[in-house]
Design a protein around this motif. Sequence first.
Motif, PDB file in Angstrom:
ATOM      1  N   UNK A   1      -7.165   3.961  -6.056  1.00  0.00           N
ATOM      2  CA  UNK A   1      -6.359   3.468  -7.174  1.00  0.00           C
ATOM      3  C   UNK A   1      -4.881   3.497  -6.829  1.00  0.00           C
ATOM      4  N   UNK A   2      -4.447   4.553  -6.165  1.00  0.00           N
ATOM      5  CA  UNK A   2      -3.024   4.732  -5.883  1.00  0.00           C
ATOM      6  C   UNK A   2      -2.593   4.051  -4.582  1.00  0.00           C
ATOM      7  N   UNK A   3      -3.471   4.033  -3.589  1.00  0.00           N
ATOM      8  CA  UNK A   3      -3.107   3.460  -2.295  1.00  0.00           C
ATOM      9  C   UNK A   3      -3.377   1.967  -2.210  1.00  0.00           C
ATOM     10  N   UNK A   4      -4.364   1.487  -2.976  1.00  0.00           N
ATOM     11  CA  UNK A   4      -4.753   0.078  -2.883  1.00  0.00           C
ATOM     12  C   UNK A   4      -4.643  -0.654  -4.219  1.00  0.00           C
ATOM     13  N   UNK A   5      -4.112   0.049  -5.238  1.00  0.00           N
ATOM     14  CA  UNK A   5      -3.945  -0.553  -6.569  1.00  0.00           C
ATOM     15  C   UNK A   5      -5.265  -1.068  -7.140  1.00  0.00           C
ATOM     16  N   UNK A   6      -6.365  -0.403  -6.804  1.00  0.00           N
ATOM     17  CA  UNK A   6      -7.659  -0.833  -7.325  1.00  0.00           C
ATOM     18  C   UNK A   6      -7.735  -0.491  -8.812  1.00  0.00           C
ATOM     19  N   UNK A   7      -8.063  -1.476  -9.666  1.00  0.00           N
ATOM     20  CA  UNK A   7      -8.138  -1.217 -11.105  1.00  0.00           C
ATOM     21  C   UNK A   7      -9.110  -0.091 -11.426  1.00  0.00           C
ATOM     22  N   UNK A   8      -8.736   0.727 -12.406  1.00  0.00           N
ATOM     23  CA  UNK A   8      -9.519   1.915 -12.738  1.00  0.00           C
ATOM     24  C   UNK A   8     -10.945   1.567 -13.133  1.00  0.00           C
TER      25      UNK A   8
ATOM     26  N   UNK B   1       0.845  -1.192   0.000  1.00  0.00           N
ATOM     27  CA  UNK B   1       0.000   0.000   0.000  1.00  0.00           C
ATOM     28  C   UNK B   1       0.880   1.241   0.000  1.00  0.00           C
ATOM     29  N   UNK B   2       0.610   2.168  -0.901  1.00  0.00           N
ATOM     30  CA  UNK B   2       1.390   3.391  -1.029  1.00  0.00           C
ATOM     31  C   UNK B   2       0.850   4.454  -0.079  1.00  0.00           C
ATOM     32  N   UNK B   3       1.721   4.966   0.812  1.00  0.00           N
ATOM     33  CA  UNK B   3       1.320   6.000   1.753  1.00  0.00           C
ATOM     34  C   UNK B   3       1.592   7.361   1.119  1.00  0.00           C
ATOM     35  N   UNK B   4       0.545   8.117   0.871  1.00  0.00           N
ATOM     36  CA  UNK B   4       0.675   9.411   0.209  1.00  0.00           C
ATOM     37  C   UNK B   4       0.268  10.511   1.181  1.00  0.00           C
ATOM     38  N   UNK B   5       1.188  11.387   1.478  1.00  0.00           N
ATOM     39  CA  UNK B   5       0.956  12.474   2.428  1.00  0.00           C
ATOM     40  C   UNK B   5       0.086  13.541   1.779  1.00  0.00           C
ATOM     41  N   UNK B   6      -0.875  14.055   2.532  1.00  0.00           N
ATOM     42  CA  UNK B   6      -1.789  15.063   2.011  1.00  0.00           C
ATOM     43  C   UNK B   6      -1.262  16.468   2.300  1.00  0.00           C
TER      44      UNK B   6
END
Length: 388
Positions: free
Chosen positions: A156-163, A1-6
């Motif tokens: 999509x970016x944090x859980x790689x959920x398909x578009x 899971x990608x951790x993206x800072x807000x």
Amino acid sequence: MQDIKREIEPELNRCASFFPVVTILGPRQSGKTTLAKNFFSDYSYINLEEPEYYEIAKTDINAFFSMIKMPVIIDEVQRVPELLHKIQAMVDKNKNSGQFILTGSFQQGLQSSISQSLAGRTAVLTLLPFSISEINSAGLDFTRDEFLYQGFMPRHYSENQPVDLLYRSYFQTYVEKDVQSILNVKDKSKFEKFLHLLAGRIGQIVNYESLANDSGVSRTTIEQWISVLESSFIIFKLEPYFENYTKRLIKSPKIYFYDTGLAAYLLRIRNSEQIARDPLVGNLFENMVILEILKAQYAKGLEKNLYYFRDSKGFEIDLIIANDRNIIPVEIKSASTFNKDFSKNLKKFCTFAKNTLNPTVIYSSQTELESEGIKYINFKNCGKWLSV
């Protein structure tokens, strides 16, 4: 899971240091809950989407608050707006900062309830889906067309959920179910047709009569549907900019989507390779750039001050950013190569609008420069450009 800072975190921290209540509004799945739970990790958490909490809150407010451990995050508070009166009484007795963190994804009723109950007691922030700079800061990067197709929803970016799965689910669960239930839509096929038509008019001046005729409903119905889509953070309006330059100005707003991925889904675009061939690629790109600037403003806790300019002869500036008494005119071009003609309208506009500042072209080219007083910047840097 990608951790993206807000990027809104510093403003969130500042608000929670001075107000007893902080309210975070934004689209479904824009990351409000994740932001609140991560940033206020020691707070208790209540989700009013859960039936047991919802029922207690609706039937016995005192019992609801007696079971809460303070401080608390209350998610989707618009489901029980009556809670705001009790919160008002509680924070009037105890004025400590950062007691309540509220989130909401439907702003129409919530905004009026906040203004009545929590005026002066809450800071209101708006969190939209990821910005390009947030995604880039996490070491991720994509092409123009990939960004337009993928959109910016965190899952999509944090859980790689398909578009395709993400937006199909988002459309069926939130757009169709939530919005239709609010509107009590009797003919779902007409509402769905209207949504596809609206995506086809992205970045265009809204014509209620045309939408009504093409959707097979009344103008009043179209106005009601658009109002609820606005309140649900599906679409937003870009209003025209007025000054005493000429009396012949267009006075109708343009319509844009809060996420280009949803717009692409409604346009039946099924992969990023289709984007460049789609006749609306310029409109989608314009939508994305305006959103990036809006996200940069919201991250600082600022209100939207974005407009467009167009006169009756068709002379247009894509975006006007009102900055105190000055304005920043912006032309948005999806092209990936430099062309001096991109600044033609900006130069003309600056001849009669004397309060202009930093006229800018935002486009897809990697070439960034300043020529004849016009800045040319790549779209991935427009949020940073606004912050300078």
